[in-house]
Design a protein around this motif. Structure first.
Motif, PDB file in Angstrom:
ATOM      1  N   UNK A  76       8.292   0.471  -8.715  1.00 56.20           N
ATOM      2  CA  UNK A  76       7.691  -0.608  -7.935  1.00 56.20           C
ATOM      3  C   UNK A  76       8.043  -0.453  -6.462  1.00 56.20           C
ATOM      4  N   UNK A  77       9.318  -0.143  -6.172  1.00 58.92           N
ATOM      5  CA  UNK A  77       9.722   0.048  -4.773  1.00 58.92           C
ATOM      6  C   UNK A  77       9.056   1.277  -4.160  1.00 58.92           C
ATOM      7  N   UNK A  78       8.914   2.348  -4.926  1.00 60.84           N
ATOM      8  CA  UNK A  78       8.250   3.547  -4.413  1.00 60.84           C
ATOM      9  C   UNK A  78       6.813   3.208  -4.017  1.00 60.84           C
ATOM     10  N   UNK A  79       6.134   2.451  -4.881  1.00 65.25           N
ATOM     11  CA  UNK A  79       4.747   2.053  -4.595  1.00 65.25           C
ATOM     12  C   UNK A  79       4.689   1.149  -3.365  1.00 65.25           C
ATOM     13  N   UNK A  80       5.604   0.191  -3.277  1.00 64.08           N
ATOM     14  CA  UNK A  80       5.631  -0.730  -2.136  1.00 64.08           C
ATOM     15  C   UNK A  80       5.877   0.030  -0.835  1.00 64.08           C
ATOM     16  N   UNK A  81       6.813   0.961  -0.854  1.00 62.05           N
ATOM     17  CA  UNK A  81       7.123   1.756   0.342  1.00 62.05           C
ATOM     18  C   UNK A  81       5.903   2.566   0.770  1.00 62.05           C
ATOM     19  N   UNK A  82       5.227   3.165  -0.182  1.00 67.86           N
ATOM     20  CA  UNK A  82       4.031   3.955   0.125  1.00 67.86           C
ATOM     21  C   UNK A  82       2.964   3.076   0.772  1.00 67.86           C
ATOM     22  N   UNK A  83       2.733   1.893   0.193  1.00 68.09           N
ATOM     23  CA  UNK A  83       1.719   0.979   0.744  1.00 68.09           C
ATOM     24  C   UNK A  83       2.086   0.516   2.148  1.00 68.09           C
ATOM     25  N   UNK A  84       3.362   0.218   2.377  1.00 67.68           N
ATOM     26  CA  UNK A  84       3.794  -0.209   3.708  1.00 67.68           C
ATOM     27  C   UNK A  84       3.601   0.903   4.732  1.00 67.68           C
ATOM     28  N   UNK A  85       3.935   2.121   4.354  1.00 71.60           N
ATOM     29  CA  UNK A  85       3.762   3.253   5.275  1.00 71.60           C
ATOM     30  C   UNK A  85       2.290   3.451   5.613  1.00 71.60           C
ATOM     31  N   UNK A  86       1.429   3.260   4.610  1.00 63.99           N
ATOM     32  CA  UNK A  86      -0.016   3.393   4.868  1.00 63.99           C
ATOM     33  C   UNK A  86      -0.497   2.311   5.836  1.00 63.99           C
ATOM     34  N   UNK A  87      -0.051   1.070   5.635  1.00 64.08           N
ATOM     35  CA  UNK A  87      -0.427  -0.020   6.536  1.00 64.08           C
ATOM     36  C   UNK A  87       0.060   0.251   7.952  1.00 64.08           C
ATOM     37  N   UNK A  88       1.286   0.741   8.057  1.00 62.11           N
ATOM     38  CA  UNK A  88       1.840   1.063   9.383  1.00 62.11           C
ATOM     39  C   UNK A  88       1.019   2.152  10.055  1.00 62.11           C
ATOM     40  N   UNK A  89       0.640   3.179   9.316  1.00 61.84           N
ATOM     41  CA  UNK A  89      -0.158   4.263   9.874  1.00 61.84           C
ATOM     42  C   UNK A  89      -1.500   3.772  10.389  1.00 61.84           C
ATOM     43  N   UNK A  90      -2.134   2.897   9.609  1.00 63.97           N
ATOM     44  CA  UNK A  90      -3.439   2.357  10.013  1.00 63.97           C
ATOM     45  C   UNK A  90      -3.297   1.544  11.308  1.00 63.97           C
ATOM     46  N   UNK A  91      -2.283   0.702  11.368  1.00 61.98           N
ATOM     47  CA  UNK A  91      -2.100  -0.118  12.574  1.00 61.98           C
ATOM     48  C   UNK A  91      -1.716   0.723  13.781  1.00 61.98           C
ATOM     49  N   UNK A  92      -0.870   1.736  13.564  1.00 57.26           N
ATOM     50  CA  UNK A  92      -0.493   2.602  14.686  1.00 57.26           C
ATOM     51  C   UNK A  92      -1.689   3.369  15.210  1.00 57.26           C
ATOM     52  N   UNK A  93      -2.606   3.710  14.320  1.00 57.68           N
ATOM     53  CA  UNK A  93      -3.816   4.417  14.743  1.00 57.68           C
ATOM     54  C   UNK A  93      -4.713   3.504  15.597  1.00 57.68           C
ATOM     55  N   UNK A  94      -4.629   2.198  15.349  1.00 57.53           N
ATOM     56  CA  UNK A  94      -5.441   1.245  16.122  1.00 57.53           C
ATOM     57  C   UNK A  94      -4.904   1.064  17.537  1.00 57.53           C
ATOM     58  N   UNK A  95      -3.635   1.362  17.735  1.00 58.44           N
ATOM     59  CA  UNK A  95      -3.058   1.214  19.083  1.00 58.44           C
ATOM     60  C   UNK A  95      -3.510   2.351  19.908  1.00 58.44           C
TER      61      UNK A  95
END
Length: 95
Positions: A76-95
């Motif tokens: 569950x934590x591995x999945x959560x970490x992966x999802x958070x990293x993906x969200x961070x990548x998407x937002x960083x790309x928007x900057x």
């Protein structure tokens, strides 16, 4: 609050959540590793030469249940970490 500041704020929150999830994952991973190191022989009972009677002991079932619980939490934590990293990548790309 302008759009850029909003994204930066969200990124800050996501980084904090990622840090917390990573810490929790490390803790559960260590707990699982410690558990497995203590009970490897019991969990591999058929190869350790345990009798059928010993394998049917409820204590053995409890060990498998605990191993399963820790493994599920870890996944569950591995999945959560992966999802958070993906969200961070998407937002960083928007900057």
């Amino acid at each position: 609050m302008n759009y850029k500041m909003q994204i930066e704020h969200e990124l800050t929150l996501l980084h904090a959540e990622l840090e917390q999830a990573s810490t929790e994952y490390q803790n559960i991973k260590e707990e699982l590793e410690n558990f497995l190191s203590q009970f490897t022989c019991v969990l591999d009972a058929p190869s350790c030469g345990c009798s059928e009677e010993e394998l049917n002991d409820p204590k053995i079932d409890a060990l498998y249940t605990e191993q399963d619980r820790l493994t599920k939490i870890s996944k569950t934590y591995v999945k959560q970490i992966k999802e958070l990293k993906e969200k961070i990548s998407v937002l960083e790309a928007e900057l």
